[in-house]
Design a protein around this motif. Structure first.
Motif, mmCIF file in Angstrom:
data_model
loop_
_atom_site.group_PDB
_atom_site.id
_atom_site.type_symbol
_atom_site.label_atom_id
_atom_site.label_comp_id
_atom_site.label_asym_id
_atom_site.label_seq_id
_atom_site.Cartn_x
_atom_site.Cartn_y
_atom_site.Cartn_z
ATOM 1 N N ASP A 167 0.844 -1.199 0.000
ATOM 2 C CA ASP A 167 0.000 0.000 0.000
ATOM 3 C C ASP A 167 0.880 1.251 0.000
ATOM 4 O O ASP A 167 1.486 1.596 1.013
ATOM 5 C CB ASP A 167 -0.908 -0.019 1.232
ATOM 6 N N LEU A 168 0.958 1.930 -1.127
ATOM 7 C CA LEU A 168 1.809 3.107 -1.254
ATOM 8 C C LEU A 168 1.341 4.267 -0.385
ATOM 9 O O LEU A 168 2.134 5.158 -0.054
ATOM 10 C CB LEU A 168 1.850 3.565 -2.710
ATOM 11 N N ASN A 169 0.085 4.273 -0.001
ATOM 12 C CA ASN A 169 -0.435 5.391 0.787
ATOM 13 C C ASN A 169 0.266 5.519 2.136
ATOM 14 O O ASN A 169 0.424 6.620 2.659
ATOM 15 C CB ASN A 169 -1.941 5.235 0.996
ATOM 16 N N ILE A 190 2.007 -0.315 -9.162
ATOM 17 C CA ILE A 190 3.453 -0.277 -8.923
ATOM 18 C C ILE A 190 3.749 -0.674 -7.477
ATOM 19 O O ILE A 190 3.113 -0.188 -6.544
ATOM 20 C CB ILE A 190 4.018 1.131 -9.199
ATOM 21 N N LYS A 191 4.735 -1.550 -7.309
ATOM 22 C CA LYS A 191 5.159 -1.975 -5.978
ATOM 23 C C LYS A 191 6.605 -1.538 -5.753
ATOM 24 O O LYS A 191 7.511 -1.953 -6.488
ATOM 25 C CB LYS A 191 5.063 -3.499 -5.823
ATOM 26 N N PRO A 192 6.845 -0.679 -4.764
ATOM 27 C CA PRO A 192 8.222 -0.252 -4.502
ATOM 28 C C PRO A 192 9.011 -1.343 -3.786
ATOM 29 O O PRO A 192 8.497 -2.019 -2.895
ATOM 30 C CB PRO A 192 8.051 0.968 -3.605
ATOM 31 N N ARG A 209 6.107 -3.430 -11.543
ATOM 32 C CA ARG A 209 4.666 -3.458 -11.754
ATOM 33 C C ARG A 209 4.141 -4.856 -11.453
ATOM 34 O O ARG A 209 4.520 -5.823 -12.107
ATOM 35 C CB ARG A 209 4.320 -3.059 -13.187
ATOM 36 N N GLY A 210 3.274 -4.934 -10.467
ATOM 37 C CA GLY A 210 2.673 -6.214 -10.106
ATOM 38 C C GLY A 210 3.322 -6.830 -8.883
ATOM 39 O O GLY A 210 4.548 -6.846 -8.754
ATOM 40 N N LYS A 211 2.488 -7.349 -7.985
ATOM 41 C CA LYS A 211 2.976 -7.918 -6.735
ATOM 42 C C LYS A 211 3.815 -9.171 -6.962
ATOM 43 O O LYS A 211 4.858 -9.353 -6.330
ATOM 44 C CB LYS A 211 1.787 -8.235 -5.827
ATOM 45 N N LYS A 212 3.386 -10.049 -7.869
ATOM 46 C CA LYS A 212 4.110 -11.295 -8.100
ATOM 47 C C LYS A 212 5.526 -11.020 -8.582
ATOM 48 O O LYS A 212 6.485 -11.639 -8.110
ATOM 49 C CB LYS A 212 3.366 -12.156 -9.121
ATOM 50 N N LYS A 213 5.683 -10.088 -9.528
ATOM 51 C CA LYS A 213 7.017 -9.748 -10.026
ATOM 52 C C LYS A 213 7.873 -9.150 -8.915
ATOM 53 O O LYS A 213 9.080 -9.427 -8.823
ATOM 54 C CB LYS A 213 6.911 -8.780 -11.195
ATOM 55 N N ALA A 274 -1.005 -3.057 5.613
ATOM 56 C CA ALA A 274 -1.193 -4.480 5.320
ATOM 57 C C ALA A 274 -0.508 -4.880 4.014
ATOM 58 O O ALA A 274 -0.289 -4.040 3.140
ATOM 59 C CB ALA A 274 -2.683 -4.800 5.240
ATOM 60 N N GLY A 275 -0.185 -6.165 3.904
ATOM 61 C CA GLY A 275 0.371 -6.687 2.657
ATOM 62 C C GLY A 275 1.862 -6.505 2.488
ATOM 63 O O GLY A 275 2.411 -6.823 1.429
#
Length: 288
Positions: A167-169, A190-192, A209-213, A274-275
């Protein structure tokens, strides 16, 4: 026992381990809305409660362990004739280490013969816990505080701490990224990828880009950088543990001998939400 080990609740050590090895754990305080919670002892804040309150939009913040808490513990150890080693949450992320240094100076004014050592792990969460566990092994092998400290710099500087925040927020609220970047990143999925650097601060290693990647990248980077003399990985998570268990299976399949899954502490979850997935291991090379 040659010396007492002290750390703080951000180390994410299991209660059973803390009790078995007689470790003193000092707690951070988390404020949720108008209510303050402790992170150690009976009635302490749980991640389920924290995440539920965050989902309601409650404002959350953390407070470091203060010098008064340290002074009380240091004085008690001095009166008992115990030598102590405090392993601190990274000074790059909290003022807790500085509070312990101040308390040590005050304790020595009253008990000049006391043996109190404080060490900045420059680590967070189970990275800090990883170091604590290595120190426990050294203590049980009969090493003195001086001998342990001589090895701590290697342990601290070679620790690999890799994070993915879902969660980027939460990064925006903590000032790590702008609100505009958080909104655009969320829309683009996008996932940092983050890591703890040599000074013990949180830095961005990249964006995927993408959680799995993103998770595959964390696993790959961990395996490529690992010191095979320490075939151990700790996978930490916030929220549900299903993803962490899948990552554990990947490491075991890759030949890592010891893989543990642990929840992140409420202190860390306050800033990540979370996550979040974090992976800790000992690296071949010092961290940058």
């Amino acid at each position: 026992m040659s010396f007492k080990i002290i750390t703080d609740s951000t180390a994410d050590l299991p209660d059973s381990y803390v009790a078995e090895h007689d470790i003193i754990v000092l707690g951070m305080t988390v404020t949720v809305g108008d209510d303050s919670y402790e992170t150690v002892g009976e009635g302490r804040l749980t991640n389920d409660t924290l995440l539920a309150e965050i989902a309601k939009g409650k404002k959350v913040q953390t407070a470091q362990v203060n010098s008064g808490q340290f002074l009380e513990v240091f004085k008690a150890s001095a009166q008992a004739g115990e030598e102590v080693l405090y392993l601190a949450f990274s000074s790059g992320l909290s003022g807790t280490y500085q509070s312990s240094v101040m308390a040590r100076e005050m304790a020595l004014e009253e008990f000049p013969e006391a043996k109190i050592t404080v060490f900045d792990t420059l680590a967070a969460a189970s990275g800090e816990g990883f170091i604590v566990e290595e120190v426990v092994k050294l203590r049980e092998a009969g090493h003195s505080v001086e001998e342990v400290v001589s090895q701590l710099e290697h342990l601290s500087t070679h620790l690999q701490s890799l994070f993915m925040v879902d969660d980027l927020n939460h990064l925006a609220l903590g000032g790590r990224i702008s609100k505009a970047v958080a909104v655009m990143g969320t829309m683009a999925n996008i996932k940092p990828l983050l890591y703890v650097d040599k000074p013990g601060t949180l830095q961005q290693a990249g964006r995927v880009r993408g959680k799995k990647k993103a998770l595959n990248s964390l696993i790959k980077d961990t395996l490529e950088g690992m010191d095979t003399a320490y075939s151990k990985v700790i996978v930490s998570y916030s929220g549900e543990d299903a993803t962490a268990q899948e990552i554990k299976a990947c490491f075991l399949e890759a030949g890592v001998q010891e893989v543990e899954v642990r929840p992140l502490s409420p202190t860390i979850v306050t800033h990540t939400g979370a996550g979040t997935i974090a992976i800790f291991s000992m690296g071949r090379n010092p961290r940058a």
